[in-house]
Enzyme design. Structure first.
Site, mmCIF file in Angstrom:
data_model
loop_
_atom_site.group_PDB
_atom_site.id
_atom_site.type_symbol
_atom_site.label_atom_id
_atom_site.label_comp_id
_atom_site.label_asym_id
_atom_site.label_seq_id
_atom_site.Cartn_x
_atom_site.Cartn_y
_atom_site.Cartn_z
ATOM 1 N N SER A 143 2.466 0.400 37.997
ATOM 2 C CA SER A 143 2.804 0.734 39.389
ATOM 3 C C SER A 143 4.315 0.732 39.515
ATOM 4 O O SER A 143 5.003 0.070 38.728
ATOM 5 C CB SER A 143 2.224 -0.333 40.321
ATOM 6 N N TYR A 156 0.058 -9.087 42.812
ATOM 7 C CA TYR A 156 0.022 -7.722 42.252
ATOM 8 C C TYR A 156 1.331 -7.446 41.503
ATOM 9 O O TYR A 156 1.319 -6.936 40.374
ATOM 10 C CB TYR A 156 -0.156 -6.735 43.411
HETATM 11 C C1 BGC Z 1 -0.143 0.161 45.395
HETATM 12 C C2 BGC Z 1 -0.293 0.830 46.742
HETATM 13 C C3 BGC Z 1 1.066 1.145 47.340
HETATM 14 C C4 BGC Z 1 1.917 1.905 46.341
HETATM 15 C C5 BGC Z 1 3.331 2.212 46.857
HETATM 16 C C6 BGC Z 1 0.765 0.989 44.527
HETATM 17 O O1 BGC Z 1 0.922 0.346 43.292
HETATM 18 O O2 BGC Z 1 -1.404 0.026 44.787
HETATM 19 O O3 BGC Z 1 -1.009 -0.029 47.595
HETATM 20 O O4 BGC Z 1 0.903 1.924 48.512
HETATM 21 O O5 BGC Z 1 2.020 1.159 45.158
HETATM 22 O O6 BGC Z 1 3.944 1.104 47.417
#
Ligand code: BGC
Length: 254
Positions: A143, A156
């Site tokens: 991410s 996360y």
């Molecule tokens: C997350 C999303 C978020 C996006 C941008 C992703 O890794 O799962 O919830 O909207 O990042 O911030």
């Protein structure tokens, strides 16, 4: 077709980004092991689309929060498909909570699925490739939050930060075996993982102002990069993370 004759395992491919990757790899010629926590319902739709692309697909249920499940998943995929060449560690979850209120249980769930799951699935996959003396490709779906803070999502962020360095470490450890390891860092992609965001119009509008390309991403935007990284076009590419975020990560505004 760049993946003719290849076999790929895509974790968390019942829906969202994982589903788009499974379908795209199938369209590139690969046979696909589809994995999810539930293999009824949504995962069957992924299977139907893999088959519509003219490729073999199999469904394997596994909860990647547990290392023994990760190992069983790889063994089962190898048993049914004959071997594996590509692993996409896509399964992931997020839980929103102010840092001071995060419970141990939520922390464990997020870290176990996002990081421990990728760790032990990769280990089982690497053992399979090394044992059969074959090269292969690992793609970790991370991410932008492996790099950027995401207030309200500390667990996360911790999991994705871990995945970033796992990607680099495995590139070094597994390179001598002909195994490449790369990451993809999606930005705001419209999938079920951010359902609460999608249902909150003012939040979406604020977010869109931060995305230079002016739209949220589609799962297919991520799948296109995964297809490249899984193919022999990327044979000399390892240890890097590629952003698919419409420019979000580097857009600072005063
Ligand atoms: C997350 C999303 C978020 C996006 C941008 C992703 O890794 O799962 O919830 O909207 O990042 O911030």
């Amino acid at each position: 077709m760049r993946l003719e004759g290849k076999r790929a395992l895509v974790t968390g491919s019942g829906r969202g980004i994982g589903r788009a990757i499974a379908i795209r790899l199938a369209r590139e010629g690969a046979e696909i092991a589809i994995n999810d926590l539930h293999i009824e319902g949504e995962a069957r739709q992924t299977l139907a689309e893999v088959e519509a692309a003219g490729r073999r697909g199999i469904l394997i249920r596994a909860d990647l929060a547990h290392a023994d499940e990760a190992r069983r998943l790889v063994e089962e995929a190898v048993r049914q498909l004959g071997s594996l060449d590509i692993l996409v560690n896509n399964a992931g979850i997020e839980k929103r909570s102010p840092f001071v209120e995060v419970s141990e249980q939520d922390y464990d769930t997020v870290l176990h699925v996002n990081l421990k799951g990728a760790f032990f699935t990769s280990q089982a996959f690497a053992r399979h490739l090394i044992g059969t003396k074959r090269p292969g490709k690992i793609i970790n779906i991370s991410s932008v939050h492996e790099e950027l803070p995401f207030p309200g999502y500390a667990s996360y962020c911790a999991s994705k930060g871990g995945l970033q360095l796992l990607t680099r470490d495995l590139a070094v450890e597994l390179g001598p075996h002909g195994i490449t390891v790369n990451g993809i860092a999606p930005g705001a992609i419209a999938t079920e993982i951010n359902r609460s965001l999608l249902d909150d119009k003012p939040r979406v509008e604020r977010l869109l102002k931060q995305i230079p390309l002016g739209r949220m991403g589609k799962p297919e935007d991520v799948a296109a990069l995964a297809a490249f990284l899984a193919s022999s076009d990327a044979d000399y590419v390892t240890g890097s993370t590629y952003y698919v975020d419409g420019g979000l990560a580097w857009h600072y505004q005063e």
